[in-house]
Design a protein around this motif. Structure first.
Motif, PDB file in Angstrom:
ATOM      1  N   GLY A   1      46.381  -4.153  24.881  1.00 55.22           N
ATOM      2  CA  GLY A   1      46.248  -5.493  25.486  1.00 55.22           C
ATOM      3  C   GLY A   1      46.408  -5.306  26.884  1.00 55.22           C
ATOM      4  O   GLY A   1      46.114  -4.502  27.426  1.00 55.22           O
ATOM      5  N   TRP A   2      46.988  -6.512  27.512  1.00 54.02           N
ATOM      6  CA  TRP A   2      47.518  -6.413  28.705  1.00 54.02           C
ATOM      7  C   TRP A   2      48.597  -5.999  29.211  1.00 54.02           C
ATOM      8  O   TRP A   2      49.742  -6.092  28.672  1.00 54.02           O
ATOM      9  CB  TRP A   2      47.304  -7.911  29.393  1.00 54.02           C
ATOM     10  CG  TRP A   2      46.046  -8.750  29.375  1.00 54.02           C
ATOM     11  CD1 TRP A   2      45.444  -9.486  28.107  1.00 54.02           C
ATOM     12  CD2 TRP A   2      45.008  -8.659  30.215  1.00 54.02           C
ATOM     13  NE1 TRP A   2      44.162  -9.916  28.756  1.00 54.02           N
ATOM     14  CE2 TRP A   2      44.022  -9.459  29.740  1.00 54.02           C
ATOM     15  CE3 TRP A   2      45.071  -8.034  31.641  1.00 54.02           C
ATOM     16  CZ2 TRP A   2      42.823  -9.505  30.566  1.00 54.02           C
ATOM     17  CZ3 TRP A   2      43.885  -8.205  32.423  1.00 54.02           C
ATOM     18  CH2 TRP A   2      42.820  -8.744  31.890  1.00 54.02           C
ATOM     19  N   VAL A   3      48.485  -4.947  30.353  1.00 49.35           N
ATOM     20  CA  VAL A   3      49.428  -4.044  30.588  1.00 49.35           C
ATOM     21  C   VAL A   3      49.512  -3.846  32.314  1.00 49.35           C
ATOM     22  O   VAL A   3      48.463  -4.031  32.720  1.00 49.35           O
ATOM     23  CB  VAL A   3      49.414  -2.394  29.956  1.00 49.35           C
ATOM     24  CG1 VAL A   3      49.637  -2.517  28.656  1.00 49.35           C
ATOM     25  CG2 VAL A   3      48.087  -1.967  30.422  1.00 49.35           C
ATOM     26  N   PRO A   4      50.510  -3.656  32.743  1.00 45.57           N
ATOM     27  CA  PRO A   4      50.433  -3.223  34.229  1.00 45.57           C
ATOM     28  C   PRO A   4      49.732  -2.059  34.511  1.00 45.57           C
ATOM     29  O   PRO A   4      49.580  -1.061  33.623  1.00 45.57           O
ATOM     30  CB  PRO A   4      52.083  -2.855  34.632  1.00 45.57           C
ATOM     31  CG  PRO A   4      52.841  -3.800  33.526  1.00 45.57           C
ATOM     32  CD  PRO A   4      51.959  -3.512  32.242  1.00 45.57           C
ATOM     33  N   SER A   5      49.034  -2.142  35.638  1.00 47.38           N
ATOM     34  CA  SER A   5      47.980  -0.786  35.937  1.00 47.38           C
ATOM     35  C   SER A   5      48.528   0.418  36.251  1.00 47.38           C
ATOM     36  O   SER A   5      49.782   0.372  36.691  1.00 47.38           O
ATOM     37  CB  SER A   5      47.298  -1.213  37.400  1.00 47.38           C
ATOM     38  OG  SER A   5      48.158  -1.477  38.374  1.00 47.38           O
ATOM     39  N   ARG A   6      48.023   1.553  36.069  1.00 46.16           N
ATOM     40  CA  ARG A   6      48.335   2.736  36.367  1.00 46.16           C
ATOM     41  C   ARG A   6      48.400   2.811  37.856  1.00 46.16           C
ATOM     42  O   ARG A   6      48.029   1.835  38.707  1.00 46.16           O
ATOM     43  CB  ARG A   6      47.359   3.985  35.770  1.00 46.16           C
ATOM     44  CG  ARG A   6      47.270   3.834  34.261  1.00 46.16           C
ATOM     45  CD  ARG A   6      46.356   5.200  33.886  1.00 46.16           C
ATOM     46  NE  ARG A   6      45.105   4.854  34.459  1.00 46.16           N
ATOM     47  CZ  ARG A   6      44.090   5.720  34.534  1.00 46.16           C
ATOM     48  NH1 ARG A   6      44.353   6.941  34.188  1.00 46.16           N
ATOM     49  NH2 ARG A   6      43.050   5.567  35.164  1.00 46.16           N
ATOM     50  N   LEU A   7      48.773   3.763  38.499  1.00 44.87           N
ATOM     51  CA  LEU A   7      48.773   4.246  39.900  1.00 44.87           C
ATOM     52  C   LEU A   7      47.282   3.926  40.569  1.00 44.87           C
ATOM     53  O   LEU A   7      47.046   3.464  41.746  1.00 44.87           O
ATOM     54  CB  LEU A   7      49.118   5.527  40.182  1.00 44.87           C
ATOM     55  CG  LEU A   7      50.604   5.820  40.120  1.00 44.87           C
ATOM     56  CD1 LEU A   7      50.926   7.339  40.379  1.00 44.87           C
ATOM     57  CD2 LEU A   7      51.391   4.844  41.244  1.00 44.87           C
ATOM     58  N   ILE A   8      46.450   4.126  39.692  1.00 46.65           N
ATOM     59  CA  ILE A   8      44.994   3.742  39.872  1.00 46.65           C
ATOM     60  C   ILE A   8      44.389   2.722  39.011  1.00 46.65           C
ATOM     61  O   ILE A   8      44.896   2.363  38.013  1.00 46.65           O
ATOM     62  CB  ILE A   8      44.022   5.115  40.128  1.00 46.65           C
ATOM     63  CG1 ILE A   8      43.890   5.556  38.732  1.00 46.65           C
ATOM     64  CG2 ILE A   8      44.326   6.011  41.156  1.00 46.65           C
ATOM     65  CD1 ILE A   8      42.983   6.689  38.432  1.00 46.65           C
ATOM     66  N   GLN A   9      43.396   1.856  39.576  1.00 47.46           N
ATOM     67  CA  GLN A   9      42.594   0.869  38.790  1.00 47.46           C
ATOM     68  C   GLN A   9      41.139   1.151  39.018  1.00 47.46           C
ATOM     69  O   GLN A   9      40.955   1.499  40.273  1.00 47.46           O
ATOM     70  CB  GLN A   9      43.080  -0.343  39.135  1.00 47.46           C
ATOM     71  CG  GLN A   9      43.106  -0.919  40.607  1.00 47.46           C
ATOM     72  CD  GLN A   9      43.507  -2.371  40.963  1.00 47.46           C
ATOM     73  OE1 GLN A   9      43.232  -3.196  40.020  1.00 47.46           O
ATOM     74  NE2 GLN A   9      44.236  -2.325  41.896  1.00 47.46           N
ATOM     75  N   LYS A  10      40.199   0.407  38.174  1.00 44.41           N
ATOM     76  CA  LYS A  10      38.909   0.585  38.596  1.00 44.41           C
ATOM     77  C   LYS A  10      38.344  -0.732  39.217  1.00 44.41           C
ATOM     78  O   LYS A  10      38.559  -1.835  38.805  1.00 44.41           O
ATOM     79  CB  LYS A  10      38.187   0.589  37.074  1.00 44.41           C
ATOM     80  CG  LYS A  10      36.709   1.022  37.306  1.00 44.41           C
ATOM     81  CD  LYS A  10      36.053   1.237  35.714  1.00 44.41           C
ATOM     82  CE  LYS A  10      34.683   1.749  35.908  1.00 44.41           C
ATOM     83  NZ  LYS A  10      34.085   2.077  34.482  1.00 44.41           N
ATOM     84  N   LEU A  11      37.559  -0.288  40.093  1.00 43.27           N
ATOM     85  CA  LEU A  11      36.566  -1.335  40.776  1.00 43.27           C
ATOM     86  C   LEU A  11      35.077  -1.602  40.158  1.00 43.27           C
ATOM     87  O   LEU A  11      34.641  -0.696  39.771  1.00 43.27           O
ATOM     88  CB  LEU A  11      36.472  -1.306  42.253  1.00 43.27           C
ATOM     89  CG  LEU A  11      37.765  -0.824  43.152  1.00 43.27           C
ATOM     90  CD1 LEU A  11      37.452  -0.728  44.521  1.00 43.27           C
ATOM     91  CD2 LEU A  11      38.612  -2.172  43.025  1.00 43.27           C
ATOM     92  N   ASP A  12      34.444  -2.878  40.429  1.00 38.20           N
ATOM     93  CA  ASP A  12      33.243  -2.787  40.018  1.00 38.20           C
ATOM     94  C   ASP A  12      32.101  -2.175  41.004  1.00 38.20           C
ATOM     95  O   ASP A  12      32.694  -2.042  42.049  1.00 38.20           O
ATOM     96  CB  ASP A  12      32.789  -4.214  39.322  1.00 38.20           C
ATOM     97  CG  ASP A  12      32.849  -5.334  40.571  1.00 38.20           C
ATOM     98  OD1 ASP A  12      33.059  -4.900  41.767  1.00 38.20           O
ATOM     99  OD2 ASP A  12      33.080  -6.600  40.179  1.00 38.20           O
ATOM    100  N   GLU A  13      30.782  -2.661  40.884  1.00 38.91           N
ATOM    101  CA  GLU A  13      29.725  -2.176  41.938  1.00 38.91           C
ATOM    102  C   GLU A  13      29.985  -2.819  43.246  1.00 38.91           C
ATOM    103  O   GLU A  13      29.672  -2.327  44.055  1.00 38.91           O
ATOM    104  CB  GLU A  13      28.461  -2.377  41.303  1.00 38.91           C
ATOM    105  CG  GLU A  13      28.092  -1.517  40.115  1.00 38.91           C
ATOM    106  CD  GLU A  13      26.774  -1.730  39.460  1.00 38.91           C
ATOM    107  OE1 GLU A  13      26.243  -2.502  40.092  1.00 38.91           O
ATOM    108  OE2 GLU A  13      26.468  -0.838  38.616  1.00 38.91           O
TER     109      GLU A  13
END
Length: 255
Positions: free
Chosen positions: A41-53
């Motif tokens: 479910g919803w969790v705090p982000s890792r050190l990195i997160q994903k961006l879209d295009e």
């Protein structure tokens, strides 16, 4: 003969780290992005997160994402929540617990399609509560904000209204400069904030303190942080943060 682990901090370094953890009346948990994980479910982000295009946050956990991928950007929500817990526990052990812990239910644009009860503050606060041994005397949930400036302002307004004199903000190192410049601008624009003592505390410093007595875990964390700091995601984010700080100084910042 005493052996010294090169990866372990010296007593001097440990004392210096403790000095970097100030006493504050309010501990603010600043939003650093959350993500929806397929299993958790919803969790705090890792050190990195994903961006879209379009280079916007997706709010979706991608376990295959690497720190040098084109769409990787700094997150840090989990690290900041853990660091805030460490600061809270440290101040309790020192005999100077914060009078309150405050969060803003951040609803940045990437959360527009998320359920209405999902926000950065609540998700990070949940992790914080699971890591501390004692519930804070007061947990204050403030009004919603969509960016860091709005979030900081909500915390400062609350301090003035409730009579608190000092507040600490836990952030990743690369986000501290912009936060400090924003705080300076908020104080310049709002004379009622001038008497407040504001401190920005490094999440990385707090995590080192957390694992100070566990050499292997500390060495692993240092290796992970070093790789993160050298990554493309960190370089892109650091450049954006510095650009934001300079824009604030020049009066051209748009949030």
């Amino acid at each position: 003969m005493n052996e010294h682990n090169a990866d372990s901090p010296s007593s001097f370094e440990q004392e210096k780290t403790v000095e970097q953890i100030p006493n504050v009346e309010v501990l603010a948990i600043i939003g650093h992005s959350i993500e929806e994980d397929a299993t958790r479910g919803w969790v705090p982000s890792r050190l990195i997160q994903k961006l879209d295009e379009e280079k916007k946050r997706t709010g979706v956990r991608d376990r295959t994402l690497g720190p040098d991928d084109e769409r990787a950007y700094v997150g840090g929500g989990n690290a900041v929540a853990l660091a805030a817990a460490e600061m809270y526990e440290t101040l309790i052990a020192r005999g100077s617990p914060p009078k309150a812990v405050s969060v803003v239910p951040g609803r940045a644009l990437y959360l527009e399609k998320a359920p209405s009860d999902v926000n950065e503050g609540a998700v990070m606060l949940d992790v914080f509560r699971k890591k501390v041994g004692r519930e804070p005397d007061a947990v204050i949930t403030l009004s919603t904000a969509r960016n860091t400036q709005g979030e900081l302002e909500e915390h400062l307004k609350m301090c003035v209204e409730r009579g608190y004199k000092s507040i600490g903000f836990v952030l990743l190192d690369l986000r501290i400069e912009r936060a400090e410049v924003l705080l300076e601008r908020l104080k310049a624009d709002h004379p009622e904030f001038l008497s407040l003592e504001t401190k920005c505390i490094s999440a990385e410093t707090l995590l080192r303190h957390r694992y100070r007595d566990e050499p292997q875990r500390l060495a692993h964390m240092e290796k992970m942080l070093a790789a993160f700091s050298a990554s493309a995601a960190a370089a892109k984010t650091a450049a954006d943060e510095k650009g934001g700080a300079e824009a604030i100084r020049q009066g051209t910042y748009k949030g």
